[in-house]
Structures are given as structure tokens and as C-alpha cells.
Design a protein around this motif. Structure first.
Motif, mmCIF file in Angstrom:
data_model
loop_
_atom_site.group_PDB
_atom_site.id
_atom_site.type_symbol
_atom_site.label_atom_id
_atom_site.label_comp_id
_atom_site.label_asym_id
_atom_site.label_seq_id
_atom_site.Cartn_x
_atom_site.Cartn_y
_atom_site.Cartn_z
ATOM 1 N N PHE A 13 -5.718 -5.011 4.202
ATOM 2 C CA PHE A 13 -5.380 -4.105 5.295
ATOM 3 C C PHE A 13 -5.759 -4.743 6.634
ATOM 4 C CE2 PHE A 13 -4.642 -1.323 1.949
ATOM 5 C CZ PHE A 13 -4.307 -0.037 2.346
ATOM 6 N N ALA A 14 -6.891 -5.432 6.692
ATOM 7 C CA ALA A 14 -7.321 -6.064 7.937
ATOM 8 C C ALA A 14 -6.353 -7.168 8.368
ATOM 9 C CB ALA A 14 -8.735 -6.630 7.782
ATOM 10 N N GLU A 15 -5.931 -7.987 7.430
ATOM 11 C CA GLU A 15 -5.014 -9.075 7.764
ATOM 12 C C GLU A 15 -3.636 -8.574 8.177
ATOM 13 O OE1 GLU A 15 -4.998 -11.687 4.358
ATOM 14 O OE2 GLU A 15 -7.088 -12.293 4.695
ATOM 15 N N HIS A 16 -3.293 -7.341 7.787
ATOM 16 C CA HIS A 16 -2.008 -6.751 8.152
ATOM 17 C C HIS A 16 -2.161 -5.681 9.254
ATOM 18 C CE1 HIS A 16 -0.890 -8.657 4.329
ATOM 19 N NE2 HIS A 16 0.308 -8.732 4.882
ATOM 20 N N SER A 17 -3.301 -5.720 9.937
ATOM 21 C CA SER A 17 -3.579 -4.825 11.087
ATOM 22 C C SER A 17 -3.427 -3.339 10.753
ATOM 23 C CB SER A 17 -2.666 -5.182 12.269
ATOM 24 O OG SER A 17 -2.852 -6.539 12.628
ATOM 25 N N LEU A 18 -3.878 -2.938 9.576
ATOM 26 C CA LEU A 18 -3.825 -1.538 9.173
ATOM 27 C C LEU A 18 -5.185 -0.850 9.287
ATOM 28 C CD1 LEU A 18 -1.426 -1.615 6.087
ATOM 29 C CD2 LEU A 18 -0.946 -0.752 8.374
ATOM 30 N N LEU A 19 -6.145 -1.525 9.893
ATOM 31 C CA LEU A 19 -7.472 -0.913 10.097
ATOM 32 C C LEU A 19 -7.721 -0.669 11.560
ATOM 33 C CD1 LEU A 19 -9.839 -2.740 7.617
ATOM 34 C CD2 LEU A 19 -9.101 -0.387 7.571
ATOM 35 N N PRO B 293 0.830 -1.207 0.000
ATOM 36 C CA PRO B 293 0.000 0.000 0.000
ATOM 37 C C PRO B 293 0.868 1.262 0.000
ATOM 38 C CG PRO B 293 -0.128 -1.110 2.132
ATOM 39 C CD PRO B 293 0.703 -1.965 1.239
ATOM 40 N N SER B 294 0.423 2.248 -0.751
ATOM 41 C CA SER B 294 1.129 3.530 -0.798
ATOM 42 C C SER B 294 0.658 4.389 0.376
ATOM 43 C CB SER B 294 0.815 4.246 -2.117
ATOM 44 O OG SER B 294 -0.539 4.668 -2.110
ATOM 45 N N PRO B 295 1.385 5.448 0.677
ATOM 46 C CA PRO B 295 0.908 6.378 1.716
ATOM 47 C C PRO B 295 -0.490 6.926 1.392
ATOM 48 C CG PRO B 295 3.213 6.814 1.234
ATOM 49 C CD PRO B 295 2.734 5.796 0.223
ATOM 50 N N ALA B 296 -0.771 7.162 0.114
ATOM 51 C CA ALA B 296 -2.104 7.645 -0.280
ATOM 52 C C ALA B 296 -3.169 6.581 -0.013
ATOM 53 C CB ALA B 296 -2.109 8.043 -1.749
ATOM 54 N N ASP B 297 -2.845 5.305 -0.231
ATOM 55 C CA ASP B 297 -3.782 4.214 0.050
ATOM 56 C C ASP B 297 -4.127 4.186 1.538
ATOM 57 O OD1 ASP B 297 -3.550 3.436 -2.617
ATOM 58 O OD2 ASP B 297 -2.119 1.828 -2.183
ATOM 59 N N ILE B 298 -3.121 4.322 2.372
ATOM 60 C CA ILE B 298 -3.323 4.304 3.817
ATOM 61 C C ILE B 298 -4.132 5.521 4.260
ATOM 62 C CG2 ILE B 298 -2.121 4.423 6.050
ATOM 63 C CD1 ILE B 298 0.174 2.796 4.629
ATOM 64 N N THR C 257 -7.856 5.233 3.303
ATOM 65 C CA THR C 257 -8.485 4.230 4.166
ATOM 66 C C THR C 257 -8.829 4.845 5.514
ATOM 67 O OG1 THR C 257 -7.207 2.481 3.097
ATOM 68 C CG2 THR C 257 -8.200 1.945 5.205
ATOM 69 N N GLN C 258 -7.896 5.592 6.075
ATOM 70 C CA GLN C 258 -8.134 6.212 7.381
ATOM 71 C C GLN C 258 -9.229 7.278 7.305
ATOM 72 O OE1 GLN C 258 -7.009 4.959 10.226
ATOM 73 N NE2 GLN C 258 -6.078 3.415 8.899
ATOM 74 N N LYS C 259 -9.282 8.038 6.205
ATOM 75 C CA LYS C 259 -10.328 9.048 6.039
ATOM 76 C C LYS C 259 -11.711 8.397 5.978
ATOM 77 C CE LYS C 259 -9.774 12.518 3.165
ATOM 78 N NZ LYS C 259 -9.420 13.292 1.944
ATOM 79 N N ILE C 260 -11.827 7.317 5.209
ATOM 80 C CA ILE C 260 -13.113 6.631 5.098
ATOM 81 C C ILE C 260 -13.484 5.975 6.431
ATOM 82 C CG2 ILE C 260 -14.357 4.737 3.977
ATOM 83 C CD1 ILE C 260 -12.772 5.431 1.409
ATOM 84 N N LYS C 261 -12.503 5.394 7.096
ATOM 85 C CA LYS C 261 -12.758 4.760 8.392
ATOM 86 C C LYS C 261 -13.262 5.786 9.406
ATOM 87 C CE LYS C 261 -10.697 1.968 11.993
ATOM 88 N NZ LYS C 261 -9.478 1.552 12.634
ATOM 89 N N LEU C 262 -12.630 6.943 9.472
ATOM 90 C CA LEU C 262 -13.029 7.994 10.400
ATOM 91 C C LEU C 262 -14.452 8.481 10.112
ATOM 92 C CD1 LEU C 262 -12.061 9.809 12.741
ATOM 93 C CD2 LEU C 262 -11.237 11.411 11.017
ATOM 94 N N ALA C 263 -14.761 8.703 8.835
ATOM 95 C CA ALA C 263 -16.104 9.159 8.459
ATOM 96 C C ALA C 263 -17.150 8.093 8.761
ATOM 97 C CB ALA C 263 -16.129 9.518 6.969
ATOM 98 N N SER C 264 -16.815 6.841 8.504
ATOM 99 C CA SER C 264 -17.797 5.770 8.719
ATOM 100 C C SER C 264 -18.051 5.529 10.204
ATOM 101 C CB SER C 264 -17.356 4.486 8.030
ATOM 102 O OG SER C 264 -16.189 3.972 8.626
#
Length: 161
Positions: free
Chosen positions: A155-161, A119-124, A127-134
Motif C-alpha cells: 500500500f505504501a509503494e502504491h501511495s494508498l497510505l 486490494p479489495s475495497p474491504a482491504d482499503i 487499512t484506513q480504519k487502522i490508520k485513523l485509530a493509530s
């Protein structure tokens, strides 16, 4: 689209077209088999559902699976189509669709035509922006997949969520 050099013989062109047609039939058949997935139980299920739509693309696309409380797919939707190295994501459109559908879970996905699973920094960041809004709307982001032709990064399997 199939591109065949002009200097090939007619027989060579016919073989190339036959091979391309066989590959397309295989891709479509796999797509039909995937339609049987009605409930997402794992990242692998989401990957198999999205692979026929995204795996062979030469440009990036961002897709979302909107899920109900039983993890059944309410809608599989292409959010954006981009270029070779990126695509734009509007978080407001994601949340608007989720609210209209009554979704309680989201699985985000985009492809990397380059075949890179990292994942690129933009991908991360997206993901965080959508997670925060949701989270503000009591909707869970269950995963974000990066899809290539044959494999995926979760991302879930690599603990990035």
C-alpha cells in the motif's frame, strides 16, 4: 496436509512424500534465515519476514508487525484467521497490543490465497480504519502488504497510505 490418491503405486506415493518433505524443509530453512531480519528497512524486508508464515496458506490470515522507534520488530502477531476469501479485523485489538508493547510503528499484512495482488475495497477500508485509530495514538501505519506465494503488493509503494 498431503493428499495422495489411493490408486497410486507405493513407489509413486513414496516419491510424493519425499517431494513434500523436501518442500517443507526448504520452507522451514527459509523461515530460519528470515529470523535474522531484526530491523525492517523496506516493504521487501517485511515480505520476507512474513512469507514463511503466510505465503502457502489456503485461507486468509491477517498479521501485524509491531515496531519500535528504530523499526525493530517487537512482535510479529497473527491477528485473525479467516476463510478462503476474507478474515475479520478488530481495530481495538490492534491498538491494545500496540499500546501494551509501546510500539510506534505498524506494518499490516494479509494473504490472498487466490494469488490476486489487487486490494479489495474491504482491504482499503480496514487499512484506513487502522490508520485513523493509530494516528490518534501517535502510532504510524508504515505499510499494509498483500502477500501471495511469490510476491507482494505494498500500500505504501502504491501511495494508498
Amino acid at each position: 496436509m498431503l493428499y495422495i490418491e489411493k490408486n497410486y503405486t507405493l513407489v509413486e506415493k513414496a516419491k510424493a512424500v519425499t517431494i513434500a518433505a523436501a518442500l517443507e524443509i526448504g520452507r522451514r530453512r527459509r523461515g530460519e534465515e528470515v529470523l535474522k531480519i531484526s530491523k525492517i528497512k523496506s516493504s521487501q524486508d517485511a515480505f520476507e519476514l512474513l512469507l514463511p508464515s503466510m505465503g502457502d496458506l489456503q485461507h486468509e490470515e491477517f498479521w501485524i508487525l509491531y515496531l519500535n522507534n528504530a523499526n525493530k520488530v517487537l512482535l510479529s502477531s497473527q491477528l485473525s484467521k479467516g476463510g478462503l476469501t476474507g478474515t475479520l479485523v478488530d481495530v481495538r485489538l490492534v491498538m491494545k497490543q500496540a499500546l501494551e508493547l509501546g510500539a510506534v510503528g505498524l506494518i499490516l499484512a494479509h494473504n490472498h490465497p487466490s494469488g490476486t495482488l489487487k486490494p479489495s475495497p474491504a482491504d482499503i477500508e480496514v487499512t484506513q480504519k487502522i490508520k485513523l485509530a493509530s494516528e490518534a495514538l501517535d502510532i504510524k501505519v508504515l505499510d499494509h502488504l498483500i502477500i501471495t506465494q511469490k510476491e507482494y503488493y505494498s500500500f505504501a509503494e502504491h501511495s494508498l497510505l
